[in-house]
Design an enzyme around this catalytic site. Structure first.
Site, PDB file in Angstrom:
ATOM      1  N   ARG A 245      -2.188  -0.816  10.829  1.00  0.00           N
ATOM      2  CA  ARG A 245      -2.544  -2.272  10.932  1.00  0.00           C
ATOM      3  C   ARG A 245      -1.937  -2.630  12.253  1.00  0.00           C
ATOM      4  NH1 ARG A 245       1.693  -3.080   6.091  1.00  0.00           N
ATOM      5  NH2 ARG A 245       0.306  -1.145   5.463  1.00  0.00           N
TER       6      ARG A 245
ATOM      7  N   ASP B  68       4.144  10.686  14.087  1.00  0.00           N
ATOM      8  CA  ASP B  68       3.752   9.087  13.792  1.00  0.00           C
ATOM      9  C   ASP B  68       3.061   8.226  14.873  1.00  0.00           C
ATOM     10  OD1 ASP B  68       3.631   7.316  11.749  1.00  0.00           O
ATOM     11  OD2 ASP B  68       5.803   6.978  11.735  1.00  0.00           O
TER      12      ASP B  68
ATOM     13  N   SER C 216       0.726  -1.240  -0.077  1.00  0.00           N
ATOM     14  CA  SER C 216       0.055   0.002   0.029  1.00  0.00           C
ATOM     15  C   SER C 216       0.970   1.381  -0.213  1.00  0.00           C
ATOM     16  CB  SER C 216      -0.974  -0.056   1.190  1.00  0.00           C
ATOM     17  OG  SER C 216      -0.240   0.015   2.488  1.00  0.00           O
TER      18      SER C 216
ATOM     19  N   THR D  38      -0.528   6.466  14.442  1.00  0.00           N
ATOM     20  CA  THR D  38      -0.450   4.955  14.436  1.00  0.00           C
ATOM     21  C   THR D  38      -1.347   4.538  15.759  1.00  0.00           C
ATOM     22  OG1 THR D  38       1.551   5.048  13.488  1.00  0.00           O
ATOM     23  CG2 THR D  38       0.828   2.974  14.293  1.00  0.00           C
TER      24      THR D  38
ATOM     25  N   LYS E 129       7.631   3.605  17.259  1.00  0.00           N
ATOM     26  CA  LYS E 129       6.152   3.642  17.537  1.00  0.00           C
ATOM     27  C   LYS E 129       5.317   2.589  17.107  1.00  0.00           C
ATOM     28  CE  LYS E 129       5.108   4.134  13.045  1.00  0.00           C
ATOM     29  NZ  LYS E 129       4.006   3.659  12.315  1.00  0.00           N
TER      30      LYS E 129
END
Length: 342
Positions: A254, A243, A12, A247, A190
């Site tokens: 994910r 980030d 992706s 996330t 992270k």
């Protein structure tokens, strides 16, 4: 600037960046390992596996030939999962020219060697012109031209600024940063904290819990980073806290989604299967845990997540462990440095 760009990886993120670069008018080749995926994308001009709603620009060419994707390119974008970087670089190093710029956009630490990706690149392609592009950036949103801001980092100022110019658009803002170690570690570590945030969600904990995990998590990240030579301030920027926020809070993450499943009692291996894409944080948790021991850094959140993933610890017991630890000052370093004043 009319650049020729090769993109290694058809996931992706690699696809989103290849689309961005092609829309800027560059000559872009993207390499895919999976021949069936290549055939389908050439037929439909859509990456149905990873970005099913986005049509590929006509000047984005697809290939499964490593020589073709590297030939006569000004820059190579490395968008391969950390566990596959070494193999892919070894297979194409003979095609990479000395003056080509390698732009890593993957986030992780190699399990076996505990090397960052810049170190792997230096080992396989010595003296390369390396940069990393990192920050809060979901591929799905970048592919839809949603405003996004990231960081370009290199030990060579001209390379960082070249990558900044290469990627920047009115919707994709790029800052330059000289701290390669910090930017790489921010992007990798992270994901560990995001797994913890997801586990917290899966257990049914609230916003208070997640805020605590994120805040103490950035402390852990910075502590290890500084021991490894990074600048602490980098963890307060886009590659660190920026980030981390995206996330830990988004269902596009994910790592967070995998954590939710694990928190609900699903086995790690089954959670990975359900996600259907690489969950970098799972491997990175082991690397980070090992590094914390080598550098003698206290990382209680990482240690508990490692226990859940690799030692079969009960997630509820791990949360309890974090809450009943010995009491501490929040800003320990400040208190220690000013012990006589407070």
């Amino acid at each position: 600037m009319s650049e020729r760009i090769g993109v290694l990886g058809g996931g992706s993120w690699g696809t989103a960046l290849a689309i961005l670069l092609a829309k800027k008018g560059y000559d872009v080749h993207m390499w895919l390992r999976d021949e069936e995926q290549l055939i389908d994308m050439n037929r439909t001009r859509i990456n149905n596996k990873y970005l099913p709603d986005i049509i590929l620009p006509p000047n984005l060419k697809l290939t499964n030939d490593l020589e073709e994707v590297n030939f006569n390119k000004d820059a190579i974008v490395l968008s391969v999962g950390t566990h596959g970087v070494r193999e892919v670089l070894n297979n194409c190093k003979s095609y990479i020219k000395k003056d080509q710029i390698i732009v890593n956009v993957s986030k992780g630490i190699e399990n076996e060697s505990l090397l960052r990706i810049s170190q792997i690149v230096e080992e396989i392609v010595p003296n390369s012109r390396y940069a990393i592009l990192s920050g809060p950036s979901h591929a799905e949103e970048v592919a839809k031209n949603m405003p996004t801001t990231v960081v370009s980092s290199s030990g060579i100022k001209e390379v960082a600024e070249y990558v900044q110019d290469l990627f920047i658009t009115p919707e994709f803002r790029v800052y330059a940063n000289p701290d390669v170690i910090g930017v790489e570690l921010g992007g990798a570590l992270k994901n560990v904290i995001a797994l913890g945030a997801g586990i917290s969600d899966g257990l049914g904990c609230g916003d208070n819990t997640k805020a605590a995990l994120m805040t103490r998590g950035i402390f852990e990240m910075a502590r290890l980073g500084e021991k490894m030579g990074a600048q602490g301030s980098t963890f307060l920027g886009l590659a660190g806290i920026g980030d981390l926020i995206v996330t830990c809070t988004s269902m596009l993450s994910r790592n967070r989604r995998a954590g939710i499943l694990i928190g609900q009692g699903i086995k790690t291996s089954d959670a990975i299967k359900q996600i259907g894409m690489v969950v970098e944080g799972i491997k990175t948790t082991k690397s980070t845990f090992d590094l914390s021991k080598i550098y003698n850094v206290d990382m209680p959140i990482t240690e508990e997540i490692y226990g859940v993933l690799y030692e079969g610890k009960d997630v509820k017991y791990s949360v309890s462990n974090l809450m009943i630890r010995d009491k501490k000052h929040e800003m320990e370093n400040i208190v220690l440095e000013n012990n006589n004043l407070w």
